[in-house]
Design a protein around this motif. Structure first.
Motif, PDB file in Angstrom:
ATOM      1  N   UNK A 124       0.654  -1.120   0.098  1.00 43.77           N
ATOM      2  CA  UNK A 124       0.038   0.005   0.040  1.00 43.77           C
ATOM      3  C   UNK A 124       0.856   1.247   0.183  1.00 43.77           C
ATOM      4  N   UNK A 125       1.906   1.199   0.491  1.00 41.02           N
ATOM      5  CA  UNK A 125       3.062   2.507   0.683  1.00 41.02           C
ATOM      6  C   UNK A 125       3.538   2.596  -0.570  1.00 41.02           C
ATOM      7  N   UNK A 126       4.014   1.453  -1.180  1.00 45.53           N
ATOM      8  CA  UNK A 126       4.261   1.796  -2.564  1.00 45.53           C
ATOM      9  C   UNK A 126       3.518   2.024  -3.474  1.00 45.53           C
ATOM     10  N   UNK A 127       2.287   1.725  -3.403  1.00 45.27           N
ATOM     11  CA  UNK A 127       1.073   2.209  -4.406  1.00 45.27           C
ATOM     12  C   UNK A 127       0.943   3.728  -4.148  1.00 45.27           C
ATOM     13  N   UNK A 128       0.853   4.059  -2.735  1.00 42.24           N
ATOM     14  CA  UNK A 128       0.519   5.457  -2.620  1.00 42.24           C
ATOM     15  C   UNK A 128       1.835   6.332  -3.104  1.00 42.24           C
ATOM     16  N   UNK A 129       3.120   5.712  -2.949  1.00 43.09           N
ATOM     17  CA  UNK A 129       4.133   6.236  -3.432  1.00 43.09           C
ATOM     18  C   UNK A 129       4.176   6.746  -4.821  1.00 43.09           C
ATOM     19  N   UNK A 130       3.870   5.517  -5.646  1.00 40.11           N
ATOM     20  CA  UNK A 130       3.659   5.663  -6.996  1.00 40.11           C
ATOM     21  C   UNK A 130       2.897   6.591  -7.680  1.00 40.11           C
ATOM     22  N   UNK A 131       1.691   6.643  -6.895  1.00 38.17           N
ATOM     23  CA  UNK A 131       0.590   7.540  -7.236  1.00 38.17           C
ATOM     24  C   UNK A 131       0.908   9.071  -7.034  1.00 38.17           C
ATOM     25  N   UNK A 176      -6.196   6.896   2.287  1.00 38.65           N
ATOM     26  CA  UNK A 176      -7.267   6.400   3.513  1.00 38.65           C
ATOM     27  C   UNK A 176      -6.629   5.166   3.600  1.00 38.65           C
ATOM     28  N   UNK A 177      -6.435   4.306   2.645  1.00 43.41           N
ATOM     29  CA  UNK A 177      -6.100   2.760   2.800  1.00 43.41           C
ATOM     30  C   UNK A 177      -4.791   2.777   3.752  1.00 43.41           C
ATOM     31  N   UNK A 178      -3.900   3.607   3.280  1.00 44.55           N
ATOM     32  CA  UNK A 178      -2.562   3.614   4.103  1.00 44.55           C
ATOM     33  C   UNK A 178      -2.792   4.217   5.485  1.00 44.55           C
ATOM     34  N   UNK A 179      -3.540   5.117   5.522  1.00 40.13           N
ATOM     35  CA  UNK A 179      -4.051   5.845   7.050  1.00 40.13           C
ATOM     36  C   UNK A 179      -4.569   4.671   7.896  1.00 40.13           C
ATOM     37  N   UNK A 180      -5.464   4.077   7.312  1.00 35.54           N
ATOM     38  CA  UNK A 180      -6.038   2.842   8.128  1.00 35.54           C
ATOM     39  C   UNK A 180      -5.098   1.881   8.385  1.00 35.54           C
TER      40      UNK A 180
END
Length: 126
Positions: A61-68, A87-91
């Motif tokens: 999820x962190x990698x996905x957030x970073x890529x976006x 939101x998913x990362x925060x959760x």
């Protein structure tokens, strides 16, 4: 474990130093390399398979957030995806702090202790 990751290309992912947690003055590309290699490095690191699975999902999820987040141009749909992943990362981070962190005995690095001490000293001096 990062040291065991082979380099990839001449300028893509470079060989890691002996102790990634004690590195100083990293460039953005260094953090990105660490993140990109974190999933295989952290695999089977935790004794509880449920915790290990959670950490793997968190890193993804962190990698996905970073890529976006690093996209240079966003559209409405890419911003919706970024918002959803944020939101998913925060959760997941809140779940990590609440459910997994209390089960492990962790310690600060000596450099972190020193920095915290200096920060507290400056705060008291003000």
């Amino acid at each position: 474990r990062y040291r065991q990751v082979p380099s990839f290309g001449r300028s893509t992912i470079r060989k890691f130093h002996t102790n990634v947690s004690s590195l100083k003055k990293l460039a953005a590309r260094d953090y990105e390399d660490i993140l990109q290699c974190s999933i295989p490095v952290f695999e089977n690191l935790f004794p509880d398979p449920k915790h290990d699975r959670f950490i793997q999902e968190l890193l993804f999820t962190l990698s996905e957030w970073h890529a976006n987040a690093k996209l240079r141009m966003h559209t409405d749909s890419s911003l919706d995806i970024l918002r959803s992943v944020t939101e998913a990362l925060g959760s997941k981070l809140r779940s990590l702090v609440k459910n997994i962190c209390p089960l492990y005995d962790t310690r600060e690095l000596p450099s972190e202790v020193t920095k915290r001490g200096r920060r507290l000293s400056r705060k008291r001096a003000q």
